[in-house]
Design a protein around this motif. Sequence first.
Motif, short mmCIF file in Angstrom:
data_model
loop_
_atom_site.label_atom_id
_atom_site.label_comp_id
_atom_site.label_asym_id
_atom_site.label_seq_id
_atom_site.Cartn_x
_atom_site.Cartn_y
_atom_site.Cartn_z
N MET A 5 0.93 -1.18 -0.27
CA MET A 5 -0.14 -0.03 0.08
C MET A 5 0.83 1.31 -0.11
SD MET A 5 -2.83 -1.20 2.78
CE MET A 5 -3.66 0.16 2.82
N GLN A 9 -3.06 5.31 0.16
CA GLN A 9 -4.01 4.13 0.53
C GLN A 9 -4.13 3.95 2.05
OE1 GLN A 9 -1.81 1.50 -2.08
NE2 GLN A 9 -3.55 1.35 -3.54
N PRO A 44 -0.81 -4.67 3.80
CA PRO A 44 -2.14 -4.50 4.07
C PRO A 44 -2.23 -5.37 5.33
CG PRO A 44 -1.91 -5.21 1.79
CD PRO A 44 -0.68 -5.15 2.21
N GLN A 48 -3.73 -3.68 8.85
CA GLN A 48 -5.06 -4.25 9.65
C GLN A 48 -4.59 -4.83 11.12
OE1 GLN A 48 -8.07 -4.35 8.21
NE2 GLN A 48 -8.43 -4.81 10.57
#
Length: 67
Positions: A5, A9, A44, A48
């Motif tokens: 990312m 983003q 990602p 998260q």
Amino acid sequence: MAQLMTIEQVADVLQVPVDTVYVWRAKKYGPQAIKVGKYLRWKPETVQAWIDAQEPGSNVTPIRRTA
């Protein structure tokens, strides 16, 4: 392999300005980035995991940065 990312983003996912991500990085806060040449990128799953660790009562251990 998941696509890395960009800072734009990450800021979009976290719903904060790009400048906030830069400030957090300087303070060693927020999801840890990877340097790819002169560029910052994020996995990602790292983003998260950081989000999950922010929940009150979360038993997810945030990733600690080393010097």
